[in-house]
Write a protein that holds these residues in place. Sequence first.
Motif, PDB file in Angstrom:
ATOM      1  N   MET A 113      40.180  40.371  37.547  1.00  0.00           N
ATOM      2  CA  MET A 113      40.396  39.043  37.010  1.00  0.00           C
ATOM      3  C   MET A 113      39.873  39.017  35.584  1.00  0.00           C
ATOM      4  O   MET A 113      38.733  39.380  35.335  1.00  0.00           O
ATOM      5  N   SER A 114      40.716  38.585  34.664  1.00  0.00           N
ATOM      6  CA  SER A 114      40.285  38.333  33.285  1.00  0.00           C
ATOM      7  C   SER A 114      40.058  36.838  33.129  1.00  0.00           C
ATOM      8  O   SER A 114      40.864  36.034  33.600  1.00  0.00           O
ATOM      9  N   VAL A 115      38.958  36.486  32.490  1.00  0.00           N
ATOM     10  CA  VAL A 115      38.607  35.077  32.268  1.00  0.00           C
ATOM     11  C   VAL A 115      38.234  34.906  30.806  1.00  0.00           C
ATOM     12  O   VAL A 115      37.406  35.660  30.280  1.00  0.00           O
ATOM     13  N   ARG A 116      38.829  33.913  30.153  1.00  0.00           N
ATOM     14  CA  ARG A 116      38.517  33.580  28.764  1.00  0.00           C
ATOM     15  C   ARG A 116      38.059  32.129  28.732  1.00  0.00           C
ATOM     16  O   ARG A 116      38.878  31.203  28.742  1.00  0.00           O
ATOM     17  N   LEU A 133      53.572  31.906  39.976  1.00  0.00           N
ATOM     18  CA  LEU A 133      53.075  31.050  41.065  1.00  0.00           C
ATOM     19  C   LEU A 133      51.820  31.649  41.687  1.00  0.00           C
ATOM     20  O   LEU A 133      50.844  30.935  41.945  1.00  0.00           O
ATOM     21  N   LEU A 134      51.796  32.944  41.924  1.00  0.00           N
ATOM     22  CA  LEU A 134      50.607  33.601  42.468  1.00  0.00           C
ATOM     23  C   LEU A 134      49.438  33.480  41.500  1.00  0.00           C
ATOM     24  O   LEU A 134      48.304  33.192  41.916  1.00  0.00           O
ATOM     25  N   GLN A 135      49.692  33.661  40.210  1.00  0.00           N
ATOM     26  CA  GLN A 135      48.626  33.503  39.212  1.00  0.00           C
ATOM     27  C   GLN A 135      48.049  32.084  39.268  1.00  0.00           C
ATOM     28  O   GLN A 135      46.841  31.883  39.188  1.00  0.00           O
ATOM     29  N   ALA A 136      48.912  31.085  39.435  1.00  0.00           N
ATOM     30  CA  ALA A 136      48.467  29.692  39.493  1.00  0.00           C
ATOM     31  C   ALA A 136      47.627  29.423  40.734  1.00  0.00           C
ATOM     32  O   ALA A 136      46.583  28.775  40.665  1.00  0.00           O
ATOM     33  N   VAL A 137      48.069  29.930  41.877  1.00  0.00           N
ATOM     34  CA  VAL A 137      47.345  29.692  43.126  1.00  0.00           C
ATOM     35  C   VAL A 137      45.973  30.360  43.084  1.00  0.00           C
ATOM     36  O   VAL A 137      44.976  29.771  43.495  1.00  0.00           O
ATOM     37  N   MET A 186      48.200  41.684  43.594  1.00  0.00           N
ATOM     38  CA  MET A 186      47.633  41.189  44.852  1.00  0.00           C
ATOM     39  C   MET A 186      48.117  42.060  46.006  1.00  0.00           C
ATOM     40  O   MET A 186      47.378  42.334  46.943  1.00  0.00           O
ATOM     41  N   VAL A 187      49.369  42.492  45.920  1.00  0.00           N
ATOM     42  CA  VAL A 187      49.955  43.401  46.898  1.00  0.00           C
ATOM     43  C   VAL A 187      50.352  44.664  46.137  1.00  0.00           C
ATOM     44  O   VAL A 187      51.109  44.582  45.155  1.00  0.00           O
TER      45      VAL A 187
END
Length: 123
Positions: free
Chosen positions: A1-4, A35-39, A26-27
């Motif tokens: 996970m990258s977080v800015r 959508l997966l990034q948002a969830v 994820m898989v």
Amino acid sequence: MSVRLIEGALEKPGPAAAWMRLDVPMVEGETNTPLLQAVQAADFASGVGQIVDMREWTFINPEISLYFFRPPEGEWILIRSRTRAGANGAGLTMATLSDRKGAFAEVLQAMTFERREAQAQAS
């Protein structure tokens, strides 16, 4: 996970905002969709906008609801999050999810807070 992080501080209680992206599939062998990034970003709402010192308190989100206005676009998701809590250990995290075109969803997470035992006994 990258977080800015762009507002607030993840190690300090209070509202905050951060761009997030899941860096690995994820898989295995599959591409992470917007959508997966948002969830996955929505699941971090209570951590981004936390209101307690995580060394003294533990919290869980027993329920999460996402409300989409439109489909998300791109890999990076901006989450702006804040949490409110009452004296009885119940709270609510509210967040807005955005992409480069603007807001596309709202997140609500029910929260339950409890003082950590080791810290409570030492006090």
